[in-house]
Enzyme design. Structure first.
Site, PDB file in Angstrom:
ATOM      1  N   HIS A 105       0.804  -1.228   0.000  1.00 28.95           N
ATOM      2  CA  HIS A 105       0.000   0.000   0.000  1.00 28.95           C
ATOM      3  C   HIS A 105       0.839   1.280   0.000  1.00 28.95           C
ATOM      4  O   HIS A 105       0.539   2.227   0.729  1.00 28.95           O
ATOM      5  CB  HIS A 105      -0.946   0.012   1.201  1.00 28.95           C
ATOM      6  CG  HIS A 105      -2.092  -0.953   1.094  1.00 28.95           C
ATOM      7  ND1 HIS A 105      -2.544  -1.450  -0.109  1.00 28.95           N
ATOM      8  CD2 HIS A 105      -2.896  -1.507   2.057  1.00 28.95           C
ATOM      9  CE1 HIS A 105      -3.581  -2.257   0.112  1.00 28.95           C
ATOM     10  NE2 HIS A 105      -3.806  -2.326   1.409  1.00 28.95           N
ATOM     11  N   HIS A 179      -9.557   2.717   0.510  1.00 25.63           N
ATOM     12  CA  HIS A 179      -9.578   1.592   1.437  1.00 25.63           C
ATOM     13  C   HIS A 179     -10.679   1.742   2.496  1.00 25.63           C
ATOM     14  O   HIS A 179     -10.482   1.416   3.670  1.00 25.63           O
ATOM     15  CB  HIS A 179      -8.209   1.459   2.115  1.00 25.63           C
ATOM     16  CG  HIS A 179      -7.829   0.052   2.473  1.00 25.63           C
ATOM     17  ND1 HIS A 179      -8.296  -0.563   3.597  1.00 25.63           N
ATOM     18  CD2 HIS A 179      -7.032  -0.853   1.853  1.00 25.63           C
ATOM     19  CE1 HIS A 179      -7.782  -1.783   3.675  1.00 25.63           C
ATOM     20  NE2 HIS A 179      -7.021  -1.979   2.624  1.00 25.63           N
ATOM     21  N   GLU A 313     -12.039  -2.748  -2.977  1.00 28.26           N
ATOM     22  CA  GLU A 313     -10.989  -1.869  -3.482  1.00 28.26           C
ATOM     23  C   GLU A 313     -10.852  -2.015  -5.003  1.00 28.26           C
ATOM     24  O   GLU A 313     -10.186  -2.926  -5.494  1.00 28.26           O
ATOM     25  CB  GLU A 313      -9.658  -2.199  -2.802  1.00 28.26           C
ATOM     26  CG  GLU A 313      -9.717  -2.186  -1.287  1.00 28.26           C
ATOM     27  CD  GLU A 313      -8.557  -2.945  -0.661  1.00 28.26           C
ATOM     28  OE1 GLU A 313      -7.389  -2.661  -1.020  1.00 28.26           O
ATOM     29  OE2 GLU A 313      -8.812  -3.839   0.162  1.00 28.26           O
TER      30      GLU A 313
END
Length: 350
Positions: A105, A179, A313
């Site tokens: 991420h 997210h 996502e």
């Protein structure tokens, strides 16, 4: 339609602001310019009760300590990159390894942990905030000075859209997502195990023990990964499928979408009557059922626990830089990246 701006806290001698996007029907989106985090989404249930349908904290300090990426913009690259390295044009780039030996991420300080510039945009039919950030060359190991923007827009059709754009002065990687953890029960009254999910997808990516794609695309038919006709989330939690077990009893998997901007993802909670329909430009969606959330601490007055929310996502496929058969998320020099995801809030007609 309006945007209400207020102070939310301060970090590094900078003020962090909360922006409340409110439409004429009472639907409200709260977001802050720290990490472009969506703090709340207020929608009505079948009885007209307006409640929050995402998992979020009450204070900036909690978001700074957060390890779940609640509501945040993720980048430069969402998901995992194997061994925290990749090659472009014969040059090897080393990234921050912030999950075991892998990059996750965007790294140690991804887009979720920076303060973005913000611009309010209002009209009769829309309320929006455009967040912008310059990610400098070498940040978290990525090449290129990357100008990115994330625009949140709410309209009077009860549609909320996220538009991502980026342009770099060097060839680089870009694969952004949001997210948010959705929980349509409202104000976290229940977990998401009895939510139903429909995805127009025939294939999902097989994962290895590090939750990295093996490169194999598996058929959903006859498995707990078949969401084509709708499926209760709990069926994947109790499933004996090795991929459900691998993910910690549930889902943490990328699905390849069969179609774009065609009601391809629908989440429902029959008790509240709320529905969430998601449409996107992206090739895939990662479904994460909150399997790694810990039973410690409190979130918005509710004890933290597994399955408190579900992430949907929309993004390119994880670790695509190491799998030539996956759609690429290489961003060429001076070429603009643009993608859009739309979230439509509704009530199920019984």
């Amino acid at each position: 339609m309006k945007v209400v701006k207020e102070e939310f806290g301060s970090k590094d001698n900078q003020t962090v602001f909360l922006f409340n996007l409110i439409n004429d029907h009472g639907v409200e989106i709260g977001c802050i310019n720290y990490g472009c985090i969506i703090t709340k989404i207020i929608t009505p249930d079948k009885d007209g009760n307006f409640e929050n349908i995402v998992v979020g904290y009450d204070t900036l300090n909690e978001y700074e300590k957060d390890s779940y990426f609640l509501g945040a913009a993720i980048g430069r690259v969402a998901g995992r990159i194997k061994a925290g390295s990749f090659e472009l044009d014969g040059h090897t780039y080393s990234l921050a390894q912030n999950e075991n030996n892998n990059h996750l991420h965007g790294g140690i300080k991804g887009f979720n942990q920076v303060i973005w510039d913000a611009e309010i945009i209002e009209s009769e039919q829309e309320a929006a905030v455009r967040f912008t950030y310059l990610s400098p060359n070498g940040e978290e190991g990525y090449p290129g000075n990357l100008k990115v923007s994330v625009t949140y827009t709410l309209n009077n059709k009860n549609e909320f859209s996220i538009h991502y754009s980026g342009i770099s002065d060097e060839k680089t990687l870009l694969n952004m997502t949001n997210h948010s953890y959705f929980n349509l029960s409202g104000d976290l009254k229940r977990d998401i195990l009895n939510h139903s999910l429909m995805i127009k997808s025939d294939k999902f990516l097989e994962l290895n023990d590090e939750l990295l794609p093996t490169g194999e695309m598996l058929d959903v038919r006859g498995t707990a990964f078949d969401f084509t006709s709708g499926r209760i989330i709990q069926t994947g939690v109790i499933s004996e499928h090795p991929q459900n077990k691998l993910a910690g009893e549930g889902y943490d998997h990328p699905f390849l979408l069969n179609t774009q901007h065609n009601n391809e993802i629908v989440l429902k909670d029959s008790e509240s009557g709320r529905t969430l329909t998601i449409e996107t430009d992206e090739v895939g969606v990662v479904v994460y059922s909150g399997n790694q959330m810990k039973s410690e601490g409190v979130i918005a007055g509710v004890p933290s626990r597994k399955y408190l929310g579900i992430c949907l996502e929309t993004q390119g496929l994880p670790d695509a830089i190491h799998h030539q058969q996956f759609p690429s998320w290489i961003l060429e020099k001076d070429e603009e990246h643009s993608s859009k995801t739309i979230y439509r809030f509704g009530i199920e007609n019984n």
